[in-house]
Write an enzyme that holds these catalytic residues in place. Structure first.
Site, PDB file in Angstrom:
ATOM      1  N   SER A   1      83.930 -34.779  89.465  1.00  0.00           N
ATOM      2  CA  SER A   1      83.624 -33.592  90.268  1.00  0.00           C
ATOM      3  C   SER A   1      83.664 -33.964  91.746  1.00  0.00           C
ATOM      4  CB  SER A   1      82.238 -33.062  89.916  1.00  0.00           C
ATOM      5  OG  SER A   1      81.781 -32.241  90.970  1.00  0.00           O
TER       6      SER A   1
ATOM      7  N   HIS B   1      87.621 -31.863  88.712  1.00  0.00           N
ATOM      8  CA  HIS B   1      86.658 -30.763  88.593  1.00  0.00           C
ATOM      9  C   HIS B   1      86.291 -30.279  90.001  1.00  0.00           C
ATOM     10  CE1 HIS B   1      83.553 -28.513  86.383  1.00  0.00           C
ATOM     11  NE2 HIS B   1      82.742 -28.778  87.405  1.00  0.00           N
TER      12      HIS B   1
ATOM     13  N   ASP C   1      84.130 -27.691  92.144  1.00  0.00           N
ATOM     14  CA  ASP C   1      82.938 -26.839  92.093  1.00  0.00           C
ATOM     15  C   ASP C   1      82.914 -25.855  93.251  1.00  0.00           C
ATOM     16  OD1 ASP C   1      81.335 -27.710  89.795  1.00  0.00           O
ATOM     17  OD2 ASP C   1      81.300 -29.649  90.821  1.00  0.00           O
TER      18      ASP C   1
ATOM     19  N   MET D   1      80.867 -22.939  95.036  1.00  0.00           N
ATOM     20  CA  MET D   1      79.510 -22.375  95.137  1.00  0.00           C
ATOM     21  C   MET D   1      79.442 -21.434  96.327  1.00  0.00           C
ATOM     22  SD  MET D   1      77.256 -25.757  94.440  1.00  0.00           S
ATOM     23  CE  MET D   1      77.579 -26.831  93.025  1.00  0.00           C
TER      24      MET D   1
ATOM     25  N   HIS E   1      85.513 -24.637  88.610  1.00  0.00           N
ATOM     26  CA  HIS E   1      84.234 -24.146  88.084  1.00  0.00           C
ATOM     27  C   HIS E   1      83.652 -23.186  89.115  1.00  0.00           C
ATOM     28  CE1 HIS E   1      79.793 -25.349  86.993  1.00  0.00           C
ATOM     29  NE2 HIS E   1      80.049 -24.069  86.783  1.00  0.00           N
TER      30      HIS E   1
ATOM     31  N   MET F   1      81.033 -20.876  90.594  1.00  0.00           N
ATOM     32  CA  MET F   1      79.614 -20.493  90.617  1.00  0.00           C
ATOM     33  C   MET F   1      79.490 -19.453  91.719  1.00  0.00           C
ATOM     34  SD  MET F   1      78.190 -24.343  90.107  1.00  0.00           S
ATOM     35  CE  MET F   1      79.799 -25.032  90.503  1.00  0.00           C
TER      36      MET F   1
ATOM     37  N   MET G   1      76.476 -26.397  80.834  1.00  0.00           N
ATOM     38  CA  MET G   1      75.765 -27.042  81.939  1.00  0.00           C
ATOM     39  C   MET G   1      74.599 -27.850  81.365  1.00  0.00           C
ATOM     40  SD  MET G   1      77.427 -26.187  84.592  1.00  0.00           S
ATOM     41  CE  MET G   1      76.370 -27.121  85.713  1.00  0.00           C
TER      42      MET G   1
ATOM     43  N   GLY H   1      74.283 -25.945  90.991  1.00  0.00           N
ATOM     44  CA  GLY H   1      74.015 -25.844  92.425  1.00  0.00           C
ATOM     45  C   GLY H   1      74.102 -27.168  93.166  1.00  0.00           C
ATOM     46  N   PHE H   2      73.801 -28.254  92.463  1.00  0.00           N
ATOM     47  CA  PHE H   2      73.748 -29.547  93.146  1.00  0.00           C
ATOM     48  C   PHE H   2      74.231 -30.673  92.245  1.00  0.00           C
ATOM     49  CE2 PHE H   2      70.562 -26.720  94.836  1.00  0.00           C
ATOM     50  CZ  PHE H   2      70.857 -26.748  96.198  1.00  0.00           C
ATOM     51  N   GLY H   3      74.822 -31.669  92.869  1.00  0.00           N
ATOM     52  CA  GLY H   3      75.161 -32.888  92.154  1.00  0.00           C
ATOM     53  C   GLY H   3      73.945 -33.804  92.093  1.00  0.00           C
TER      54      GLY H   3
ATOM     55  N   ASP I   1      78.702 -30.648  81.839  1.00  0.00           N
ATOM     56  CA  ASP I   1      78.646 -30.811  83.303  1.00  0.00           C
ATOM     57  C   ASP I   1      77.203 -30.982  83.762  1.00  0.00           C
ATOM     58  OD1 ASP I   1      79.033 -30.677  86.033  1.00  0.00           O
ATOM     59  OD2 ASP I   1      79.849 -28.640  86.050  1.00  0.00           O
ATOM     60  N   GLY I   2      76.920 -32.149  84.324  1.00  0.00           N
ATOM     61  CA  GLY I   2      75.612 -32.374  84.947  1.00  0.00           C
ATOM     62  C   GLY I   2      74.913 -33.607  84.410  1.00  0.00           C
TER      63      GLY I   2
ATOM     64  N   SER J   1      78.351 -37.628  90.730  1.00  0.00           N
ATOM     65  CA  SER J   1      77.697 -38.765  91.389  1.00  0.00           C
ATOM     66  C   SER J   1      77.967 -40.084  90.671  1.00  0.00           C
ATOM     67  CB  SER J   1      76.195 -38.506  91.512  1.00  0.00           C
ATOM     68  OG  SER J   1      75.650 -38.125  90.273  1.00  0.00           O
TER      69      SER J   1
HETATM   70  C1  DX5 Z   1      76.608 -28.744  89.477  1.00  0.00           C
HETATM   71  C2  DX5 Z   1      78.097 -28.923  89.364  1.00  0.00           C
HETATM   72  C3  DX5 Z   1      78.506 -30.237  88.811  1.00  0.00           C
HETATM   73  C4  DX5 Z   1      78.082 -31.425  89.641  1.00  0.00           C
HETATM   74  C5  DX5 Z   1      77.823 -32.543  88.688  1.00  0.00           C
HETATM   75  O1  DX5 Z   1      76.340 -27.401  89.737  1.00  0.00           O
HETATM   76  O2  DX5 Z   1      78.664 -27.927  88.544  1.00  0.00           O
HETATM   77  O3  DX5 Z   1      79.900 -30.278  88.549  1.00  0.00           O
HETATM   78  O4  DX5 Z   1      79.028 -31.853  90.570  1.00  0.00           O
HETATM   79  O5  DX5 Z   1      77.331 -33.616  89.416  1.00  0.00           O
HETATM   80  P1  DX5 Z   1      76.650 -34.854  88.705  1.00  0.00           P
HETATM   81  O6  DX5 Z   1      77.669 -35.477  87.820  1.00  0.00           O
HETATM   82  O7  DX5 Z   1      76.280 -35.718  89.873  1.00  0.00           O
HETATM   83  O8  DX5 Z   1      75.461 -34.334  87.938  1.00  0.00           O
HETATM   84 ZN    ZN Z   2      80.771 -28.144  87.862  1.00  0.00          ZN
END
Ligand code: DX5
Ligand code: ZN
Length: 220
Positions: free
Chosen positions: A8, A33, A35, A37, A66, A68, A137, A142-144, A175-176, A198
């Site tokens: 991602s 991937h 993302d 947002m 993806h 969001m 999910m 929302g966040f990595g 994902d996540g 990450s």
């Molecule tokens: C979160 C994203 C993910 C995110 C995953 O909303 O959809 O794709 O980048 O990050 P990691 O692998 O760090 O959890």
């Molecule tokens: Zn994602």
């Protein structure tokens, strides 16, 4: 089973995005991937079709978009034009889920439905046979860099059963919080496609992480 690893870009260095996607492609990624947002459906703001189109010439891998964002329909043709291969969306972000799936397919892309940790699997009741991908999910979007939510494991198994019963080659992506040390457990539950932000971009050696992930999948 064929396993796919989808780094991602959310955790990449946004000031060097072209270089970063080339690096993960060279490191053995299967998909990129992407993302998206909107600071409305999720409390964060990232990138749109312009950045997708800018990245496209840098990489030969499919772009796994993806979304969001809410509303979702208007932006779909723009991502198709920008070079997306797969477009996934959250059912809560669409007033007419069947129509949104149709829009994605008509635009020439593969369609995915994304279920948040607390979104019921029953969303697949009348949609699964029209989907190319289900994205589960394992964190709240929302966040990595968040922790994998273990209660998603039985949900993965349930969706795998539904896909088997449906009989179509639908991908099951998670994902996540996916890392080398939990990827095997997630695969055993039934996932075949793994988003990792990450875990990959936070490491010095992207290829070493992807190799480690593949080694743990190879022994299943
Ligand atoms: C979160 C994203 C993910 C995110 C995953 O909303 O959809 O794709 O980048 O990050 P990691 O692998 O760090 O959890
Ligand atoms: Zn994602």
């Amino acid at each position: 089973m064929a396993f796919r690893i989808a780094p991602s870009i959310l955790s990449a260095d946004f000031a060097r995005l072209g270089e970063e996607v080339r690096a993960v492609a060279a490191a053995g990624a299967d998909l990129i991937h992407f993302d998206v947002m909107d600071n409305h459906y999720v409390p964060n703001l990232t990138v749109g079709p312009l950045v997708c189109a800018a990245l496209k010439p840098h990489v030969n891998l499919p772009l796994d978009v993806h979304l969001m964002v809410k509303p979702v329909d208007r932006i779909i043709p723009e991502f198709a034009k920008a070079g997306a291969s797969i477009i996934s969306f959250h059912p809560e972000a669409s007033d007419h889920v069947d129509r949104t799936i149709g829009l994605i397919r008509e635009s020439g892309c593969k369609a995915g439905l994304v279920l948040n940790p607390a979104t019921p699997v029953s969303w697949l009741d009348h949609t699964l046979d029209k989907l190319d991908l289900v994205l589960l999910m394992s964190v709240n979007p929302g966040f990595g860099g968040q922790q994998f939510i273990p209660s998603v494991l039985p949900k993965i198994a349930e969706v795998r059963k539904r896909i088997q019963a449906c009989g179509k080659p639908i991908w099951l992506e998670v994902d996540g919080g996916v890392k080398a040390d939990n990827i095997a457990e997630i695969a055993r539950a039934g996932a075949d496609t793994f988003v990792a932000g990450s875990a990959i971009f936070g490491a010095k050696d992207y290829a070493a992480v992807i190799r480690d992930m593949r080694a743990r999948l190879a022994v299943l």
